[in-house]
Design an enzyme around this catalytic site. Sequence first.
Site, PDB file in Angstrom:
ATOM      1  N   GLU A 126      57.852  -9.466   5.933  1.00  0.00           N
ATOM      2  CA  GLU A 126      59.043 -10.038   5.291  1.00  0.00           C
ATOM      3  C   GLU A 126      58.683 -11.454   4.858  1.00  0.00           C
ATOM      4  O   GLU A 126      57.695 -12.015   5.344  1.00  0.00           O
ATOM      5  CB  GLU A 126      60.212 -10.059   6.284  1.00  0.00           C
ATOM      6  CG  GLU A 126      60.629  -8.662   6.696  1.00  0.00           C
ATOM      7  CD  GLU A 126      61.782  -8.646   7.692  1.00  0.00           C
ATOM      8  OE1 GLU A 126      62.387  -9.714   7.938  1.00  0.00           O
ATOM      9  OE2 GLU A 126      62.056  -7.552   8.213  1.00  0.00           O
ATOM     10  N   GLN A 342      28.378 -16.211  -9.823  1.00  0.00           N
ATOM     11  CA  GLN A 342      27.383 -17.278  -9.950  1.00  0.00           C
ATOM     12  C   GLN A 342      26.077 -16.775 -10.564  1.00  0.00           C
ATOM     13  O   GLN A 342      25.478 -17.435 -11.415  1.00  0.00           O
ATOM     14  CB  GLN A 342      27.114 -17.870  -8.549  1.00  0.00           C
ATOM     15  CG  GLN A 342      26.279 -19.126  -8.558  1.00  0.00           C
ATOM     16  CD  GLN A 342      26.999 -20.296  -9.204  1.00  0.00           C
ATOM     17  OE1 GLN A 342      28.226 -20.312  -9.298  1.00  0.00           O
ATOM     18  NE2 GLN A 342      26.248 -21.270  -9.694  1.00  0.00           N
ATOM     19  N   GLU A 369      46.963  -6.812   5.849  1.00  0.00           N
ATOM     20  CA  GLU A 369      46.810  -6.060   7.112  1.00  0.00           C
ATOM     21  C   GLU A 369      46.145  -6.905   8.202  1.00  0.00           C
ATOM     22  O   GLU A 369      45.242  -6.452   8.895  1.00  0.00           O
ATOM     23  CB  GLU A 369      46.044  -4.755   6.869  1.00  0.00           C
ATOM     24  CG  GLU A 369      46.828  -3.805   5.975  1.00  0.00           C
ATOM     25  CD  GLU A 369      46.190  -2.444   5.840  1.00  0.00           C
ATOM     26  OE1 GLU A 369      45.705  -1.916   6.857  1.00  0.00           O
ATOM     27  OE2 GLU A 369      46.171  -1.915   4.722  1.00  0.00           O
ATOM     28  N   THR A 371      45.366 -11.238   8.499  1.00  0.00           N
ATOM     29  CA  THR A 371      44.454 -12.175   7.813  1.00  0.00           C
ATOM     30  C   THR A 371      43.161 -12.321   8.615  1.00  0.00           C
ATOM     31  O   THR A 371      43.082 -11.919   9.782  1.00  0.00           O
ATOM     32  CB  THR A 371      45.110 -13.561   7.704  1.00  0.00           C
ATOM     33  OG1 THR A 371      45.320 -14.058   9.042  1.00  0.00           O
ATOM     34  CG2 THR A 371      46.447 -13.504   6.959  1.00  0.00           C
ATOM     35  N   SER A 372      42.193 -12.990   8.005  1.00  0.00           N
ATOM     36  CA  SER A 372      40.924 -13.240   8.719  1.00  0.00           C
ATOM     37  C   SER A 372      41.164 -14.040   9.992  1.00  0.00           C
ATOM     38  O   SER A 372      40.554 -13.769  11.033  1.00  0.00           O
ATOM     39  CB  SER A 372      39.944 -13.995   7.810  1.00  0.00           C
ATOM     40  OG  SER A 372      39.415 -13.128   6.861  1.00  0.00           O
TER      41      SER A 372
HETATM   42  C1  LIG Z   1      48.529  -7.846  -2.433  1.00  0.00           C
HETATM   43  C2  LIG Z   1      49.208  -7.725  -1.107  1.00  0.00           C
HETATM   44  C3  LIG Z   1      49.654  -6.495  -0.661  1.00  0.00           C
HETATM   45  C4  LIG Z   1      50.353  -6.376   0.548  1.00  0.00           C
HETATM   46  N1  LIG Z   1      50.834  -5.158   0.951  1.00  0.00           N
HETATM   47  C5  LIG Z   1      51.606  -5.075   2.068  1.00  0.00           C
HETATM   48  C6  LIG Z   1      52.208  -3.821   2.440  1.00  0.00           C
HETATM   49  O1  LIG Z   1      52.011  -2.791   1.809  1.00  0.00           O
HETATM   50  N2  LIG Z   1      53.045  -3.819   3.525  1.00  0.00           N
HETATM   51  C7  LIG Z   1      53.292  -4.932   4.261  1.00  0.00           C
HETATM   52  O2  LIG Z   1      54.037  -4.837   5.239  1.00  0.00           O
HETATM   53  N3  LIG Z   1      52.711  -6.127   3.948  1.00  0.00           N
HETATM   54  C8  LIG Z   1      51.901  -6.211   2.858  1.00  0.00           C
HETATM   55  N4  LIG Z   1      51.317  -7.409   2.512  1.00  0.00           N
HETATM   56  C9  LIG Z   1      51.613  -8.599   3.306  1.00  0.00           C
HETATM   57  C10 LIG Z   1      50.450  -9.017   4.207  1.00  0.00           C
HETATM   58  O3  LIG Z   1      50.291  -8.107   5.255  1.00  0.00           O
HETATM   59  C11 LIG Z   1      50.743 -10.445   4.689  1.00  0.00           C
HETATM   60  O4  LIG Z   1      50.585 -11.278   3.569  1.00  0.00           O
HETATM   61  C12 LIG Z   1      49.832 -10.874   5.818  1.00  0.00           C
HETATM   62  O5  LIG Z   1      50.176 -10.215   6.995  1.00  0.00           O
HETATM   63  C13 LIG Z   1      49.895 -12.397   6.059  1.00  0.00           C
HETATM   64  O6  LIG Z   1      51.211 -12.826   6.183  1.00  0.00           O
HETATM   65  P1  LIG Z   1      51.732 -14.089   5.316  1.00  0.00           P
HETATM   66  O7  LIG Z   1      51.350 -13.847   3.902  1.00  0.00           O
HETATM   67  O8  LIG Z   1      53.152 -14.286   5.636  1.00  0.00           O
HETATM   68  O9  LIG Z   1      50.876 -15.312   5.806  1.00  0.00           O
HETATM   69  P2  LIG Z   1      51.242 -16.278   7.042  1.00  0.00           P
HETATM   70  O10 LIG Z   1      51.452 -15.451   8.254  1.00  0.00           O
HETATM   71  O11 LIG Z   1      52.314 -17.211   6.625  1.00  0.00           O
HETATM   72  O12 LIG Z   1      49.860 -17.056   7.192  1.00  0.00           O
HETATM   73  C14 LIG Z   1      49.506 -18.166   6.352  1.00  0.00           C
HETATM   74  C15 LIG Z   1      48.140 -18.672   6.799  1.00  0.00           C
HETATM   75  O13 LIG Z   1      48.228 -19.089   8.173  1.00  0.00           O
HETATM   76  C16 LIG Z   1      47.257 -18.385   8.942  1.00  0.00           C
HETATM   77  N5  LIG Z   1      47.798 -18.080  10.275  1.00  0.00           N
HETATM   78  C17 LIG Z   1      48.961 -17.466  10.564  1.00  0.00           C
HETATM   79  N6  LIG Z   1      49.086 -17.288  11.880  1.00  0.00           N
HETATM   80  C18 LIG Z   1      47.982 -17.814  12.449  1.00  0.00           C
HETATM   81  C19 LIG Z   1      47.514 -17.956  13.787  1.00  0.00           C
HETATM   82  N7  LIG Z   1      48.207 -17.461  14.822  1.00  0.00           N
HETATM   83  N8  LIG Z   1      46.304 -18.535  13.990  1.00  0.00           N
HETATM   84  C20 LIG Z   1      45.568 -19.018  12.926  1.00  0.00           C
HETATM   85  N9  LIG Z   1      45.955 -18.913  11.647  1.00  0.00           N
HETATM   86  C21 LIG Z   1      47.152 -18.319  11.408  1.00  0.00           C
HETATM   87  C22 LIG Z   1      46.975 -17.112   8.174  1.00  0.00           C
HETATM   88  O14 LIG Z   1      45.712 -16.572   8.509  1.00  0.00           O
HETATM   89  C23 LIG Z   1      47.055 -17.596   6.750  1.00  0.00           C
HETATM   90  O15 LIG Z   1      45.842 -18.165   6.375  1.00  0.00           O
HETATM   91  C24 LIG Z   1      50.588  -7.543   1.315  1.00  0.00           C
HETATM   92  C25 LIG Z   1      50.092  -8.789   0.895  1.00  0.00           C
HETATM   93  C26 LIG Z   1      49.404  -8.879  -0.298  1.00  0.00           C
HETATM   94  C27 LIG Z   1      48.877 -10.215  -0.737  1.00  0.00           C
END
Ligand SMILES: Cc1cc2nc3c(=O)[nH]c(=O)nc-3n(C[C@H](O)[C@H](O)[C@H](O)COP(=O)(O)OP(=O)(O)OC[C@H]3O[C@@H](n4cnc5c(N)ncnc54)[C@H](O)[C@@H]3O)c2cc1C
Length: 391
Positions: A126, A342, A369, A371-372
């Site tokens: 969300e 590059q 799914e 992040t790194s």
């Molecule tokens: C093209 C695309 C397709 C997608 N498809 C789906 C889908 O089909 N279904 C679905 O449910 N979701 C989907 N997503 C969402 C995706 O799973 C989320 O974007 C992802 O889980 C990261 O959440 P966020 O974007 O809110 O980032 P945030 O959680 O806000 O994170 C922002 C940054 O902070 C870092 N961070 C956050 N928490 C921590 C921590 N505890 N320690 C260190 N660093 C941290 C993250 O690594 C990131 O770099 C999709 C996203 C994209 C871009």
Amino acid sequence: MDFDLSEELTALRESVRRLARDKVLPRARDIDETGRYPDDIFAAFRDAGLLGLCIPVEYGGSGAGILGLTIAIEEVAKYSNTCALMLLLTRLPTGPVMIAGSEEQKQRYLPGIASGTHRAGFGLSESGAGSDVVGMMTRATSDPDREGGWVLNGVKCWMSGVVQADWYTVFAKTGDPSSRRHDSITAFIVERSYEGVSVGSIDKKMGVRGVDTGELVLSDVRVPAENVIGEVGGFRLAMLGLNSMRPVVAARGIGLAEGALMYAVDYVQQRRAFGGTIADFQGIQWEIAKLAIEIEAARLLTYRSAWLADQGKFTREWVPYLSMAKYYATEVAVKASGLSVQLLGAAGYMKDHPTELWYRDARQLTIVEGTSQVQLNLVARGVLDRHLWWD
Ligand SMILES: Cc1cc2nc3c(=O)[nH]c(=O)nc-3n(C[C@H](O)[C@H](O)[C@H](O)COP(=O)(O)OP(=O)(O)OC[C@H]3O[C@@H](n4cnc5c(N)ncnc54)[C@H](O)[C@@H]3O)c2cc1C
């Protein structure tokens, strides 16, 4: 120990390799430029039986498992990560159903995915709850008019394939929405045709165009009791589903990295400079060598994680092995796509070559799914808890 693929999986790899070259490669640029869903590729996957790779035979699939799907995605991702995502979406929303769904749910929802008559989406994220999924605000309350039924309200976002899907696996709070307890979250199957289900805004993406990503809006959606997946309060299912998906996302990374390196190598071997070719320079050769090593390391991690997932080893103690595959393979994809830009110089920056497309596509893989950074947290937890230990 045996590093060889079975005869069936080797044959699968050969046939998907041909299909990817014949059908996916010529369409990749057009899919990116138009952003239109490639129905022709979906039909080609359906005709080749690829949509049911991870679905058990008794539900209309071919039972090739996560490893079979991983191998197919690796081949397709050499040319198009959008098309690789189409295959991934046969597993992401169906995973929770296969892991914890009732027999009735499996009979009702899995055969349509395998045969291509139906598609599905996965609604966990969300706008205010990505990595921190427990912060979700989508709420399920008891349906006063239907015994055991639920009424769902909320907005899921960034959902891949939201427009094409016929049903969705949706996670919602069945407990207090402000609760941080894991058992406050439940998984539901929500059909597109249910009243109150609509697609909201569609995102404008930098890559992986062609499979829409956008909002799923749920307004007083009445979901029957039989569409609860597993138990009420079974949030663990979200994590099990995602753990078992790590190799499948990783496959999109290794395929992209392989495609990018092969393309760049072909180029530098024919590009002339300083009386020879670019490939003659040791500095360039070492970059190629280092990336080749990383790709092979990522492949081994990915195949092992797929093998583990197929053994049902995606519970907590296996998380570090699964997460390191997703982390490493997707980071290698970013690196490989950057190096391919590059090595082609100005040509690599232009749309005449696919390198800039791969560069944009790769960026998605380290975010979705988990992040790194989230994968690193999970690997670290595994080491600290001694689930990954060498003693
Ligand atoms: C093209 C695309 C397709 C997608 N498809 C789906 C889908 O089909 N279904 C679905 O449910 N979701 C989907 N997503 C969402 C995706 O799973 C989320 O974007 C992802 O889980 C990261 O959440 P966020 O974007 O809110 O980032 P945030 O959680 O806000 O994170 C922002 C940054 O902070 C870092 N961070 C956050 N928490 C921590 C921590 N505890 N320690 C260190 N660093 C941290 C993250 O690594 C990131 O770099 C999709 C996203 C994209 C871009």
